[in-house]
Write an enzyme that holds these catalytic residues in place. Structure first.
Site, mmCIF file in Angstrom:
data_model
loop_
_atom_site.group_PDB
_atom_site.id
_atom_site.type_symbol
_atom_site.label_atom_id
_atom_site.label_comp_id
_atom_site.label_asym_id
_atom_site.label_seq_id
_atom_site.Cartn_x
_atom_site.Cartn_y
_atom_site.Cartn_z
ATOM 1 N N ASP A 357 56.764 17.426 8.808
ATOM 2 C CA ASP A 357 57.134 16.001 8.781
ATOM 3 C C ASP A 357 57.600 15.782 10.414
ATOM 4 O O ASP A 357 57.262 15.071 10.906
ATOM 5 C CB ASP A 357 58.254 15.588 7.750
ATOM 6 C CG ASP A 357 57.412 15.649 6.700
ATOM 7 O OD1 ASP A 357 56.470 15.925 6.165
ATOM 8 O OD2 ASP A 357 58.235 15.498 5.487
ATOM 9 N N TRP A 487 49.354 20.795 4.364
ATOM 10 C CA TRP A 487 49.891 19.473 4.396
ATOM 11 C C TRP A 487 50.162 18.705 2.978
ATOM 12 O O TRP A 487 51.354 18.286 2.780
ATOM 13 C CB TRP A 487 48.812 18.637 5.320
ATOM 14 C CG TRP A 487 49.377 16.955 5.023
ATOM 15 C CD1 TRP A 487 50.149 16.562 5.895
ATOM 16 C CD2 TRP A 487 48.889 16.117 4.019
ATOM 17 N NE1 TRP A 487 50.456 15.153 5.311
ATOM 18 C CE2 TRP A 487 49.812 14.946 4.377
ATOM 19 C CE3 TRP A 487 48.069 16.165 2.891
ATOM 20 C CZ2 TRP A 487 49.471 13.813 3.446
ATOM 21 C CZ3 TRP A 487 48.048 14.987 2.324
ATOM 22 C CH2 TRP A 487 48.730 14.018 2.542
ATOM 23 N N ASP A 489 51.728 18.932 -0.285
ATOM 24 C CA ASP A 489 52.680 19.891 -1.214
ATOM 25 C C ASP A 489 52.221 20.154 -2.459
ATOM 26 O O ASP A 489 52.971 20.850 -2.783
ATOM 27 C CB ASP A 489 53.973 18.886 -1.147
ATOM 28 C CG ASP A 489 54.839 18.881 0.036
ATOM 29 O OD1 ASP A 489 54.684 19.902 0.793
ATOM 30 O OD2 ASP A 489 55.652 18.021 0.399
ATOM 31 N N GLN A 686 54.772 5.501 1.285
ATOM 32 C CA GLN A 686 54.423 6.879 1.387
ATOM 33 C C GLN A 686 53.120 6.600 0.606
ATOM 34 O O GLN A 686 52.255 7.422 1.246
ATOM 35 C CB GLN A 686 55.223 7.860 0.743
ATOM 36 C CG GLN A 686 54.741 9.371 0.653
ATOM 37 C CD GLN A 686 55.356 9.991 -0.613
ATOM 38 O OE1 GLN A 686 55.412 9.701 -1.942
ATOM 39 N NE2 GLN A 686 56.121 10.801 -0.156
HETATM 40 C C1 GLC Z 1 55.449 13.934 1.603
HETATM 41 C C2 GLC Z 1 55.953 15.082 2.481
HETATM 42 C C3 GLC Z 1 55.097 15.648 3.432
HETATM 43 C C4 GLC Z 1 53.837 16.066 2.800
HETATM 44 C C5 GLC Z 1 53.150 14.999 1.994
HETATM 45 C C6 GLC Z 1 51.881 15.203 1.319
HETATM 46 O O1 GLC Z 1 55.255 13.178 2.433
HETATM 47 O O2 GLC Z 1 57.084 14.742 3.027
HETATM 48 O O3 GLC Z 1 55.692 16.744 4.121
HETATM 49 O O4 GLC Z 1 52.891 16.487 3.816
HETATM 50 O O5 GLC Z 1 54.287 14.603 1.089
HETATM 51 O O6 GLC Z 1 52.203 16.018 0.340
#
Ligand code: GLC
Length: 797
Positions: A357, A487, A489, A686
């Site tokens: 991040d 990337w 998670d 997000q």
């Molecule tokens: C969240 C996490 C980031 C990851 C994203 C996708 O935003 O902070 O590290 O890449 O999720 O899973």
């Protein structure tokens, strides 16, 4: 439905209806002393850590309570209200609440029964306390006698979780005292030396410019047991009863009496922080000065606006301009500064910087503050382990050269991270390339920086090590393993399973590294990288491309993820956008895969991260299944990825598509449907729920998200086409064909570029002519050598 508007001139978002569909917040101060404030004055404050240094109480999931409350009471008849709509909630038609969120300050105005109020909240630049300034004007023709109250609900313990749940302890450790002009709250006050990790802190809440007529240091005494924030008993009565707390909930409540003649204005200033008595007294005394508030707010504005002014654009889209000139840039800095520490979603528990991040966050500010970007890059390089992998979480206490790693129990215990991520250090390549291109600081490649555990190396060697790590962690087919996560998670592909996204990142890393190797005249590595890249290209082409899409990965059992054969999650966004960004796909393939993205992943709110969402056919490691369909990584519109699809379309020169993706996910463009989107119209979140959810279009997780950065890059490098490289800068916009012209002013290498782009023939991109200071150039590339301190650049598409 909309709740406010952008004030471009003052760089403010003006909330005109207080009943916003979500909590619309702003950031004050810095993580040294941080304050989050909503448009209704809700939010919390902390010293250094949102989780462990919490000083103002706030209850998550309790729609925006409590807050920095200022109560007003007309003593002629006892009617009372608050300077913000919450908590008293006077009818908007009578009180006309207006909140102005600006860069580092928030102002809440109201006009009720002949009293105009302006509550201005900020943290002075580089200071570790906050200011609530209240300006009151009598707009009626009668004298007004008011009681004014300031209320700060202290936590009983700096550890916010303890404060919320461990009441058998935290109710009995705090006391308040009244010291003439301020309340002091102590915690564990007799622990002069640490006992159980506590050494006693004290907080203060003070009043300047007016005398204190009554006070409370006890929450229940101020509010009354059954009255609540909307009608505290002290406010009803017109004065506090001077009760202090002992074995109860603490607060700071101060009240003063004010008489205002018709037309008269008076100010009073509350201050709050974690300070000892003597320092508190001097802060309170300081704010008796009539000019200090204005001076300090101007200083904050200057601090922010100077940074943001390093790129100014004037395009036919006001929404785009507002986002790039102020809000997305500001959000990039907030994300860069605060990482994922504290918001109204993150409570401050993450006690460090997430590697991937943070390395990505840097990209959002390189063009605005290259110096700070460089410092952070160095810091992140110092969190690379000497085998090339990265610490998934870099502790706030990071001590380069001496850190433990995921191999050590101590690291796992402290951070909760047991293993390496496949992508972490590969983000260094584009970030360092962008930094060097923006600054031409080629010497940076030779700077020696320690590894996190032991040893040191030049930046260039750190990058070679990052490649080593990936090559030492290959899975099936000799492609990069997906490890604990890439990337995404929610993708656990393990040590044998393959991440095609990481393979494309690696492909791009090779291109960048090879440019650096050429500069360093490291011929051996130039050749070595070329052979690695060829081999990788062949495997990706043979094994990961299905004619219309790149797959997302391969599981440890050899099953494909993101293949047309899959019943669920058969098409993923990232491998398509990254096949273009990485330079892997040729033009024909790029158009084909992006067309598929457009037809199968795009929605009115942006492109889904994959489709269909997992439900019945997940594979082991498809952690996305944890989330409801259409949410987050499970088929949601993961907004960070929108920046990449914008950039990919722009790199192909398809400006209309690039701008369409921009518009779909841009907060400003959704101002009029704020009731559907929920989040602040000036802030990226997000993710947005996709059409697999019953609430399509609703967005979540405000402020602290990589979205700000990827969209910033999509806007600047993609749509505006500002692409510095190692020798100069290319200007290759990809814009909506209806834009006839636009201008940009970019600060670059200490010089000013006044750029005008003309589009007389309604194109989406491309090149017809370029002049720099009257001299005509054969392409969109400008060699740095041609630049003077002021430059007039005219590009015709
Ligand atoms: C969240 C996490 C980031 C990851 C994203 C996708 O935003 O902070 O590290 O890449 O999720 O899973």
């Amino acid at each position: 439905m909309k709740y406010g508007d952008f004030d471009s001139l003052n760089r403010e978002y003006v909330v005109k209806r207080p009943d916003t569909p979500g909590i619309w917040a702003n950031y004050l101060g810095s993580p040294e002393y941080g304050a989050i404030i909503s448009s209704n004055a809700g939010g919390y404050s902390f010293v250094k850590s949102g989780a462990k240094g919490r000083i103002l109480r706030y209850r998550f999931n309790d729609f925006d309570h409590p807050g920095r409350y200022l109560y007003l009471r007309d003593d002629n008849d006892g009617d009372f209200w608050s300077a913000s709509w919450l908590p008293v909630k006077k009818d908007q038609s009578l009180a006309n609440y207006v909140t102005k969120h600006g860069t580092g300050y928030t102002k809440i105005e109201a006009d009720y029964r002949g009293i105009k109020s302006e509550a201005l909240y900020y943290v002075p630049h580089n200071k570790t306390y906050e200011v609530w300034n209240l300006k009151l004007t009598n707009t009626s023709d009668k004298e007004k006698n008011l009681s004014v109250f300031g209320y700060a609900e202290f936590t009983n313990d700096s550890n916010y979780e303890q404060d919320q749940v461990n009441l058998q302890y935290t109710l009995f450790i705090t006391r308040t005292y009244f010291k003439n002009r301020f309340i002091i709250q102590t915690i564990n006050e007799n622990c002069k030396n640490a006992v159980n990790g506590n050494s006693g802190e004290s907080r203060f809440f003070g009043l300047s410019k007016q005398p204190v007529n009554s006070f409370n240091g006890d929450k229940e005494a101020f509010l009354g047991l059954y009255d609540g924030y909307e009608g505290p008993s002290a406010v009803r009565k017109g004065e506090c009863d001077n009760t202090l707390n002992y074995n109860s909930n603490a607060c700071g409540a101060l009240s003063t009496k004010i008489t205002l003649a018709p037309g008269e204005t008076k100010e009073l200033t509350f201050t709050l922080g974690q300070k000892e008595e003597a320092e508190a007294a001097s802060i309170v005394a300081k704010y008796d000065d009539a000019n200090i508030v204005e001076e300090e707010v101007n200083e904050i504005k200057k601090f922010w606006h100077d940074k943001l002014d390093n790129l100014k654009v004037d395009t036919p889209s006001k929404e785009f301009n507002d986002m790039i000139n102020t809000w997305t840039s500001y959000q990039c800095f907030i994300t860069f500064t605060w990482s994922r520490a504290a918001s109204l979603i993150y409570c401050g528990q993450r006690n460090g910087f997430g590697y991937r991040d943070t390395v990505q966050d840097i990209q959002g500010v390189i063009h605005l503050d290259p110096k700070e970007a460089k410092n952070r890059i160095e810091f992140m390089l110092s969190a690379q382990v000497n085998h090339g992998g990265a610490l998934p979480l870099v502790k706030y206490s990071h001590n380069p050269g001496h850190e433990d790693s995921p191999e050590d129990d101590s690291y796992v215990k402290e951070t909760g991270h047991p293993s390496y991520r496949a992508d972490d250090t590969l983000w260094l390549f584009p970030t360092i390339y962008k930094y060097i291109s923006e600054t031409k600081d080629l010497a940076f490649l030779d700077k020696v920086i320690p590894y996190s555990n032991s040893g040191e190396a030049t930046v260039y060697e750190h990058l070679l090590k990052a490649i080593d790590f990936t090559l030492n962690n290959l899975g099936l087919l000799d492609l990069p393993a997906g490890l604990h996560a890439d990337w995404n998670d929610c993708l656990r592909l393990g040590k044998k399973g393959v991440s095609v996204f990481v393979a494309l990142q690696l492909y791009y890393a090779y291109t960048i590294l090879s440019k650096f190797a050429e500069i360093k005249k490291d011929d051996k590595n130039v050749k070595y990288i070329a052979s690695l890249q060829d081999k990788l290209r062949k495997t990706i082409e043979d094994e990961c491309f299905e004619g219309d899409r790149f797959i997302r990965g391969i599981t440890e059992n050899g099953e494909k993820v993101g293949s047309k054969e899959n019943k669920e999650a058969s098409l993923w966004l990232n491998p398509q956008s990254w096949a273009v960004i990485s330079g892997f796909a040729d033009k024909k393939t790029s158009e084909k895969i992006l067309d598929l993205v457009y037809s199968d992943l795009n929605t009115p709110f942006g492109a889904k991260v994959m489709t269909p969402s997992f439900k019945d056919y997940p594979f082991d490691g498809a952690l996305a299944l944890l989330f409801n369909p259409g949410t987050k990584e499970n088929g949601g519109i993961f907004l960070q990825t929108q920046g990449w699809i914008i950039l990919a379309e722009a790199l192909l020169g398809r400006g209309n598509k690039a701008f369409q993706y921009y518009k779909e996910s841009s907060p400003a463009y959704q101002n009029d449907i704020a009731d559907k989107r929920h989040l602040e119209p000036y802030v990226y979140g997000q993710f947005t729920e996709s059409n697999d959810s019953p609430f399509e279009g609703r967005s979540h997780v405000h402020w602290l998200t990589g979205t700000a950065t990827t969209c910033m890059v999509g806007m600047t490098e993609g749509i505006l086409g500002l692409r510095p490289n190692l020798k100069g800068i290319c200007i290759e916009p990809a814009i909506p064909s209806e834009w006839k012209e636009f201008t940009m002013v970019k600060q670059y290498l200490g010089k000013t570029l006044n750029i005008k782009v003309l589009n007389p023939n309604g194109k989406e991109g491309g090149f017809t002519s370029l002049t720099v200071n009257g001299e005509s150039l054969p392409s969109s590339f400008i060699d740095d050598k041609l630049l003077k301190s002021e430059n007039e650049i005219i590009l015709t598409l």
